[in-house]
Structure formats: C-alpha cells, structure tokens
Design a protein around this motif. Structure first.
Motif, PDB file in Angstrom:
ATOM      1  N   ALA A 109       0.899  -1.271   0.190  1.00 17.38           N
ATOM      2  CA  ALA A 109      -0.091  -0.052   0.084  1.00 17.38           C
ATOM      3  C   ALA A 109       0.746   1.363   0.266  1.00 17.38           C
ATOM      4  O   ALA A 109       0.254   2.296   0.204  1.00 17.38           O
ATOM      5  N   GLY A 110       2.172   1.063  -0.152  1.00 18.35           N
ATOM      6  CA  GLY A 110       3.091   2.571  -0.248  1.00 18.35           C
ATOM      7  C   GLY A 110       2.665   3.257  -1.359  1.00 18.35           C
ATOM      8  O   GLY A 110       2.907   4.469  -1.448  1.00 18.35           O
ATOM      9  N   SER A 111       2.272   2.869  -2.508  1.00 15.38           N
ATOM     10  CA  SER A 111       1.782   3.431  -3.706  1.00 15.38           C
ATOM     11  C   SER A 111       0.851   2.716  -4.517  1.00 15.38           C
ATOM     12  O   SER A 111       0.199   1.761  -4.458  1.00 15.38           O
TER      13      SER A 111
ATOM     14  N   LYS B 173       8.585   4.800  -0.102  1.00 14.62           N
ATOM     15  CA  LYS B 173       6.934   5.050  -0.421  1.00 14.62           C
ATOM     16  C   LYS B 173       6.294   4.966   0.729  1.00 14.62           C
ATOM     17  O   LYS B 173       5.133   5.736   0.752  1.00 14.62           O
ATOM     18  N   GLY B 174       6.530   4.059   1.706  1.00 20.13           N
ATOM     19  CA  GLY B 174       5.874   4.014   2.898  1.00 20.13           C
ATOM     20  C   GLY B 174       5.767   5.498   3.443  1.00 20.13           C
ATOM     21  O   GLY B 174       4.684   5.974   4.068  1.00 20.13           O
ATOM     22  N   ASP B 175       6.786   6.127   3.825  1.00 20.41           N
ATOM     23  CA  ASP B 175       6.813   7.287   4.350  1.00 20.41           C
ATOM     24  C   ASP B 175       6.113   8.355   3.577  1.00 20.41           C
ATOM     25  O   ASP B 175       5.394   9.057   4.307  1.00 20.41           O
ATOM     26  N   GLN B 176       6.246   8.309   2.137  1.00 19.98           N
ATOM     27  CA  GLN B 176       5.678   9.347   1.486  1.00 19.98           C
ATOM     28  C   GLN B 176       4.026   9.191   1.535  1.00 19.98           C
ATOM     29  O   GLN B 176       3.290  10.082   1.733  1.00 19.98           O
ATOM     30  N   ALA B 177       3.707   7.720   1.704  1.00 16.25           N
ATOM     31  CA  ALA B 177       2.251   7.387   1.876  1.00 16.25           C
ATOM     32  C   ALA B 177       1.461   8.025   3.169  1.00 16.25           C
ATOM     33  O   ALA B 177       0.591   8.567   3.367  1.00 16.25           O
TER      34      ALA B 177
ATOM     35  N   LYS C 144       2.831  10.632   4.742  1.00 19.54           N
ATOM     36  CA  LYS C 144       2.700  11.993   4.629  1.00 19.54           C
ATOM     37  C   LYS C 144       1.312  12.598   3.930  1.00 19.54           C
ATOM     38  O   LYS C 144       0.317  13.279   4.436  1.00 19.54           O
ATOM     39  N   GLU C 145       1.136  11.713   2.940  1.00 21.20           N
ATOM     40  CA  GLU C 145      -0.203  12.112   2.252  1.00 21.20           C
ATOM     41  C   GLU C 145      -1.443  11.784   3.001  1.00 21.20           C
ATOM     42  O   GLU C 145      -2.331  12.463   3.005  1.00 21.20           O
ATOM     43  N   ILE C 146      -1.195  10.651   3.797  1.00 21.92           N
ATOM     44  CA  ILE C 146      -2.688  10.328   4.577  1.00 21.92           C
ATOM     45  C   ILE C 146      -2.742  11.353   5.731  1.00 21.92           C
ATOM     46  O   ILE C 146      -3.714  11.624   6.112  1.00 21.92           O
ATOM     47  N   ALA C 147      -1.673  11.762   6.604  1.00 22.32           N
ATOM     48  CA  ALA C 147      -1.786  12.903   7.412  1.00 22.32           C
ATOM     49  C   ALA C 147      -2.315  14.244   6.780  1.00 22.32           C
ATOM     50  O   ALA C 147      -2.996  14.696   7.682  1.00 22.32           O
TER      51      ALA C 147
ATOM     52  N   GLY D 253      -5.480  13.594   8.820  1.00 21.48           N
ATOM     53  CA  GLY D 253      -4.933  13.762  10.115  1.00 21.48           C
ATOM     54  C   GLY D 253      -4.022  12.962  10.564  1.00 21.48           C
ATOM     55  O   GLY D 253      -3.572  11.907   9.963  1.00 21.48           O
ATOM     56  N   SER D 254      -3.082  13.395  11.541  1.00 25.01           N
ATOM     57  CA  SER D 254      -1.974  12.582  12.130  1.00 25.01           C
ATOM     58  C   SER D 254      -2.321  11.487  13.069  1.00 25.01           C
ATOM     59  O   SER D 254      -3.607  11.213  13.322  1.00 25.01           O
TER      60      SER D 254
END
Length: 262
Positions: free
Chosen positions: A14-16, A43-47, A49-52, A56-57
């Motif tokens: 689910a990273g991208s 990709k996980g970190d970017q995902a 960030k996009e979700i937050a 929200g965090s």
C-alpha cells in the motif's frame, strides 16, 4: 450491511499505486486506522505524509514488509494490534508483474497472499471490533481469462481466485464470521502497467505483447478503489468483484466447472 466507519485495516503493498488508493478511499468512508505494509520505506513514508495531510495525524503506521517472508508479514499484524488494538479488514494487495523473474513473482503473488490469508484467519477472529472480519484478496482479470504474453502472472492470479473461492464458502463463514472477497481489476493506470515492457515477458511469449495489452482498455485506480468500497459494504461472502473498463461488476459466486458428486 458492513460499515467501514471506525474499523482498522491492514493493506499489503500500500505504499503506492492501487494499494494506497484503497487506503485513502477507506479513510474517506470513515476508517479509523490503517497499517501500510510495504517493502519500500521511501514509498511508505510518502504514503504516511499524504494520509496525514488529508486525514490527520496518527491515522496510519508503516511496517516494512517483504510478503515472501512469513515472519515479516506476521510482524505487520502484531504491530497493527500494538498500535490500534483492533483489526477488522485485511487486504492482500502486494504483487508484481514480471514473468522474467517468475519464481519471485510466484513467491510474492501467491505465497504472500497465502501468508496474509492464514494470519488474517487467526487475527480477525481475535481482534475484530465488530461481528465480522473481512479478507480482501486482489486478483486480476488475468485470473479469470487468458493473457497470452504473461502466462505465469496469469497463473498466480488464477491461484488467488482458487484460494478465495475455497476460503469463501458458507461452511467457513459460519464458523469464523470472516467474509472473503476478491477484487479482479482490469488494466489500471499504475506503475505496474506503465512500467510494463517486453522484458517482463519470458522470451517464448514476448512476441504476443503488442497484441495482448492493447486489447484491454485502461482505467483509473480511483475506480478500482471505489469498487473495493462497494465490495466491503455490500459484498456477500465468496463474491468476486470485477472492475474493468471503469465498470464494477459483482459476481456473487463464480460458476463451478465441475459439480460436486451427490
């Protein structure tokens, strides 16, 4: 009718791509939390960030996961429970398309899905927050028809169809209250398809590449994500959902080729 609101999901790969679209669409429908289990930390970190940014965090965690390693898949399940206490939805989405490395492709597409199913069978009975748990296996239209340029990939998706069909029977649901659903996307505009080149085919079959792929119209990943929501909320146990040419088709039960002896 199953509600996604306040549920917790674990999604592999689910990273991208479509996997991330699944996660975002579930959040738009009230999902409480999600675990992104993916092999690529960047990709996980970017995902995350996009979700937050959109939802929200503290809504999601990333767990580096090679789905061919059972201990890593189980670690993703354990960390989900540690972080969110519950688990209601497991989506076995991780997969690759490359017949030229067919052994690895089989390990990811089949073994990874089997690991996810067997662990979900245990965790969803113990940790779900409602009356039902849901397993969603991501197959493909190549698991329902022939795809001459990538026969090994098609075989892995046929395997997922067989796994889902056999796990999604009434006898299992009556014992576990776990619904097994299968999404079969058509050709979707993601890196899996845009990066597809003849080198992903075995030499014996690459001559058919230019004939094979153009036969199937491309669709947006958002359409497939909406198909997931429809399947989660209304799909009966054992149902298959074909999302092809931007249309969603529900097949409550795939027909049997052979009838059981009476």
């Amino acid at each position: 009718m199953f509600t996604i609101k306040d549920k917790v999901a674990l999604v592999t790969g689910a990273g991208s791509g479509i996997g991330l679209h699944y996660v975002k669409e579930m959040f738009r429908n009230g999902l409480r939390a999600a675990t992104i289990a993916d092999i690529d930390p960047s990709k996980g970190d970017q995902a995350l960030k996009e979700i937050a940014q959109e939802f929200g965090s503290n809504k999601a965690i990333f767990v580096k996961t090679d789905v061919t390693v059972q201990k890593e898949v189980e670690a993703a399940f354990k960390k989900t429970i540690e972080a969110f206490k519950n688990l209601d939805i497991v989506i076995n989405n991780a997969g690759i398309l490359n017949d030229d490395i067919w052994e690895k492709q089989i390990a990811i597409n089949i073994n990874g899905t089997v690991y996810g199913c067997l662990l979900a069978w245990d965790y969803l009975q113990k940790y779900r927050s409602g009356n039902e748990g849901v397993i969603v296996n991501i197959a493909s239209i190549t698991g329902l028809t022939s795809f001459m340029s990538i026969p090994v990939y098609a075989a892995t998706k046929h395997a997922i169809v067989g796994l889902s069909k056999s796990m999604g029977v009434k006898e299992h649901y009556d014992r576990t209250k776990i619904r097994v659903l299968t999404i079969c996307p058509g050709v979707t505009d993601t890196p899996l398809i845009s990066d597809f080149v003849t080198s992903y085919c075995l030499p014996a079959f690459e001559a058919t590449y230019k004939v094979d792929l153009p036969r199937w119209p491309k669709q947006k990943p958002e359409v497939v994500a909406k198909g997931l929501i429809q399947a989660l909320t209304t799909g009966t146990n054992g149902s298959f959902w074909v999302v092809n040419n931007s249309k969603i088709q529900n097949i409550p039960h795939l027909p049997e080729v052979l009838e059981l002896p009476k």
